[in-house]
Design a protein around this motif. Structure first.
Motif, short mmCIF file in Angstrom:
data_model
loop_
_atom_site.label_atom_id
_atom_site.label_comp_id
_atom_site.label_asym_id
_atom_site.label_seq_id
_atom_site.Cartn_x
_atom_site.Cartn_y
_atom_site.Cartn_z
N ALA A 40 22.18 39.26 29.98
CA ALA A 40 23.19 38.36 30.57
C ALA A 40 24.36 39.14 31.15
CB ALA A 40 23.69 37.38 29.49
N LEU A 41 24.60 40.33 30.61
CA LEU A 41 25.76 41.12 31.02
C LEU A 41 25.40 42.28 31.95
CD1 LEU A 41 27.30 41.27 27.44
CD2 LEU A 41 28.31 40.04 29.36
N VAL A 66 28.41 32.90 31.91
CA VAL A 66 28.11 34.08 31.09
C VAL A 66 28.44 33.78 29.63
CG1 VAL A 66 28.51 36.55 30.77
CG2 VAL A 66 28.57 35.58 33.07
N VAL A 72 35.16 41.83 29.34
CA VAL A 72 36.01 40.65 29.20
C VAL A 72 35.31 39.51 29.92
CG1 VAL A 72 38.28 39.68 29.70
CG2 VAL A 72 38.05 42.14 29.25
N VAL A 73 34.79 38.55 29.15
CA VAL A 73 34.01 37.49 29.76
C VAL A 73 34.83 36.20 29.84
CG1 VAL A 73 31.88 36.13 29.62
CG2 VAL A 73 31.88 38.53 28.90
N ARG A 74 35.10 35.76 31.07
CA ARG A 74 35.79 34.48 31.29
C ARG A 74 34.87 33.48 32.00
NH1 ARG A 74 41.37 34.25 30.74
NH2 ARG A 74 42.46 36.24 30.47
N ASP A 75 33.86 33.98 32.69
CA ASP A 75 32.93 33.14 33.45
C ASP A 75 32.18 32.21 32.48
OD1 ASP A 75 30.46 32.26 34.61
OD2 ASP A 75 30.69 33.78 36.16
N THR A 131 36.62 49.18 30.76
CA THR A 131 36.65 47.72 30.77
C THR A 131 35.90 47.16 31.97
OG1 THR A 131 38.86 47.87 29.80
CG2 THR A 131 38.21 45.73 30.64
N TYR A 132 35.16 46.08 31.72
CA TYR A 132 34.41 45.40 32.78
C TYR A 132 34.75 43.93 32.69
CZ TYR A 132 32.09 49.82 32.43
OH TYR A 132 31.86 51.16 32.38
N HIS A 133 34.53 43.20 33.77
CA HIS A 133 34.83 41.77 33.77
C HIS A 133 33.58 40.95 34.03
CE1 HIS A 133 38.82 43.57 34.09
NE2 HIS A 133 39.14 42.56 33.33
N ASP A 134 33.31 40.02 33.11
CA ASP A 134 32.16 39.10 33.15
C ASP A 134 30.81 39.79 33.03
OD1 ASP A 134 33.64 36.76 33.15
OD2 ASP A 134 33.97 36.88 35.30
N LYS A 135 30.57 40.79 33.87
CA LYS A 135 29.32 41.55 33.73
C LYS A 135 29.61 43.02 33.86
CE LYS A 135 26.21 37.90 35.06
NZ LYS A 135 24.85 37.61 35.51
N TYR A 136 28.66 43.82 33.48
CA TYR A 136 28.90 45.26 33.39
C TYR A 136 29.25 45.90 34.73
CZ TYR A 136 28.58 50.04 32.04
OH TYR A 136 28.90 51.34 31.80
#
Lengths: 191, 189
Positions: free
Chosen positions: B149-150, B55, B49-52, A184-189
Motif C-alpha cells: 500500500a505504501l 492509504v 506521514v499518511v494523510r490520504d 520522511t515521506y508523504h502518503d507513499k514511499y
C-alpha cells in the motif's frame, strides 16, 4: 527537564567520573524504562544492575575490539563500563513479545519483537538518566552469549543491550543527523 | 511537559476525535524520532506521514483481526486509523543497523532495525503526548500488505504504525509488574 530538551540534548557518553550513583537514582531510571509500552503489555524486559567491579570488567571484555591505525584496541565503551559505578544489562524474556497466547509468532518479524520492546524501554532509560544528570551509551556490539554466561542469565532470557550509568566526565559529541526531509515521506514511499 | 510526566502518563489511545493535526506539529514529533540514537549512527529509521484517506484505509485493512473462539473482531486500532487525520508509519532500511562493513552482521541478533526503530518510536510517542496528542503503537498487521500500500522498496521493512490525533478517551494504564520482579543485582541468582 522538558521532554524535547531531553530528546534533543541527550548524547552517548563514553567517559565517566567514578562518582557514586545511589540506589534511589538507579530505581528512578529503571522505573522510567519500565513505563514503556510493550507488545500486549508483556513487559518482557529484565534489568541486571551490576555494581561489582570484577563482574563489570568481565562484561566489558565481551565488547568487540575496534581497529585504530591497523591495531586492535579496546572499545571506548569497555573503558566506560569499568569507569562508571553502575552497569545496566537489559535482557528480554524469550517467546513473549510478538507471540500469540497460543505460543505462535504473530508477524513476519517472528521473535524479533523483543528487540523492539527492549528498545522502547531503553530509550526511556537513557532520557531519564540524562534528565537526572547521568550519562549512558547503548551498547549492542558485544558477545551476548558470553555476557549471559558471566551474568548467569537463564536460558529463557537473552541479553540485548548494556549501558554504563554514571556521571559524565565529558559530554558526548552530537552525531550528525540526516535531514528530516531525507527520512520522511508523504502518503507513499516515493512521495 | 516534564520528561517524567510524559513517561509516566503516556497511554495507548484507541479512540480519537477527527480534529486536524497540522504539519508543524507532525514535524515536531518526527524531529523527536530523528534525534533518537542508532547503531553507529546508521539512522535506519524512515517515517511515512499518511494523510490520504485511501492509504489510511488500506493500512487499517492490513491490521490483524482479534480472534475470539466463535468469531473475529476488527482491531479497535483499525477504526482509529479511519478517524485520525494522520497515521505515522515507521519503516527501516535493512542491512545497516548492526551490519559489518564487508557484509553480514556483527552480533547474534542479526539486523538491529527492530531495536533502532523502537528508540525513535518511543521518542515520537512521548513527544506526541507532550503536545496533547494520542498514539498507540501497532505491530500486529500484515507487513506485506502495508508495504504494498505504501510502495515500500524491497530493502526496507515496515515495522510499526501509529495513529496520531486528539484523544477521545482517557487511556488506562495496564498493570505493571513490580520493579523488584524485574531487577536483578549483579548476577541472576
Amino acid at each position: 527537564m522538558d521532554v524535547f530538551e531531553a530528546i534533543k540534548n541527550r548524547r552517548s557518553v563514553r567517559h565517566y567520573k567514578p562518582d557514586p550513583v545511589d540506589d534511589d537514582t538507579v530505581a528512578k531510571v529503571l522505573e522510567a524504562a519500565h513505563w514503556a509500552p510493550s507488545w500486549g503489555n508483556t513487559q518482557s524486559w529484565r534489568f541486571i544492575v551490576v555494581r561489582d567491579a570484577a563482574i563489570r570488567a568481565q562484561v566489558a571484555d565481551t565488547l568487540r575490539l575496534v581497529r585504530v591505525d591497523n591495531e586492535w584496541v579496546e572499545n571506548a565503551a569497555s573503558k566506560a563500563i569499568k569507569q562508571a559505578p553502575v552497569l545496566v544489562v537489559i535482557c528480554a524474556e524469550k517467546g513473549r513479545a510478538g507471540y500469540a497466547p497460543d505460543g505462535a509468532p504473530v508477524t513476519d518479524k517472528g521473535e524479533y519483537w523483543y528487540m523492539f520492546d527492549i528498545a522502547l524501554a531503553v530509550e526511556n532509560l537513557t532520557l531519564a538518566a540524562y534528565a537526572l544528570g547521568l550519562g549512558t551509551v547503548i551498547i549492542g556490539g558485544f558477545d551476548a552469549v558470553k555476557a549471559a554466561q558471566i551474568l548467569e542469565v537463564p536460558d529463557d532470557c537473552r541479553v540485548v543491550t548494556l549501558t554504563p550509568l554514571g556521571v559524565p566526565e565529558r559530554q558526548g559529541q552530537v552525531s550528525p543527523r540526516k535531514k528530516l526531509a531525507e527520512v520522511t515521506y508523504h502518503d507513499k514511499y516515493n512521495k | 511537559m516534564e520528561l517524567f510526566d510524559a513517561i509516566y502518563h503516556r497511554r495507548s489511545i484507541r479512540k480519537y476525535k477527527p480534529d486536524p493535526v497540522d504539519k508543524a506539529t507532525v514535524e515536531k514529533i518526527l524531529e523527536a524520532g530523528r534525534w533518537a540514537p542508532s547503531w553507529a549512527n546508521t539512522q535506519c529509521s524512515r517515517f511515512v506521514v499518511v494523510r490520504d484517506p485511501e492509504v489510511k484505509t488500506a493500512l487499517a485493512e492490513s491490521l490483524m483481526k482479534i480472534k475470539l473462539p466463535d468469531r473475529e473482531l476488527e482491531n479497535p486500532a483499525a477504526k482509529a486509523f479511519r478517524t485520525v487525520p494522520v497515521v505515522i508509519v515507521v519503516a527501516a532500511k535493512t542491512g545497516t543497523a548492526g551490519a559489518k562493513p564487508g557484509g553480514g552482521f556483527t552480533t547474534d541478533k542479526g539486523d538491529w532495525f527492530m531495536h533502532d526503530t523502537a528508540l525513535a518510536t518511543q521518542n515520537m510517542v512521548l513527544a506526541a503526548h507532550a503536545l496533547g496528542l494520542g498514539t498507540v503503537i501497532i505491530g500486529a498487521f500484515d507487513a506485506k500488505k502495508a508495504e504494498a500500500a505504501l510502495n515500500i522498496p524491497e530493502d526496507y521493512r515496515v515495522v510499526v504504525m501509529f495513529p496520531l490525533g486528539v484523544p477521545d478517551q482517557e487511556g488506562k494504564a495496564p498493570p505493571r509488574k513490580e520493579l523488584s520482579e524485574l531487577v536483578i543485582r549483579d548476577k541472576w541468582d
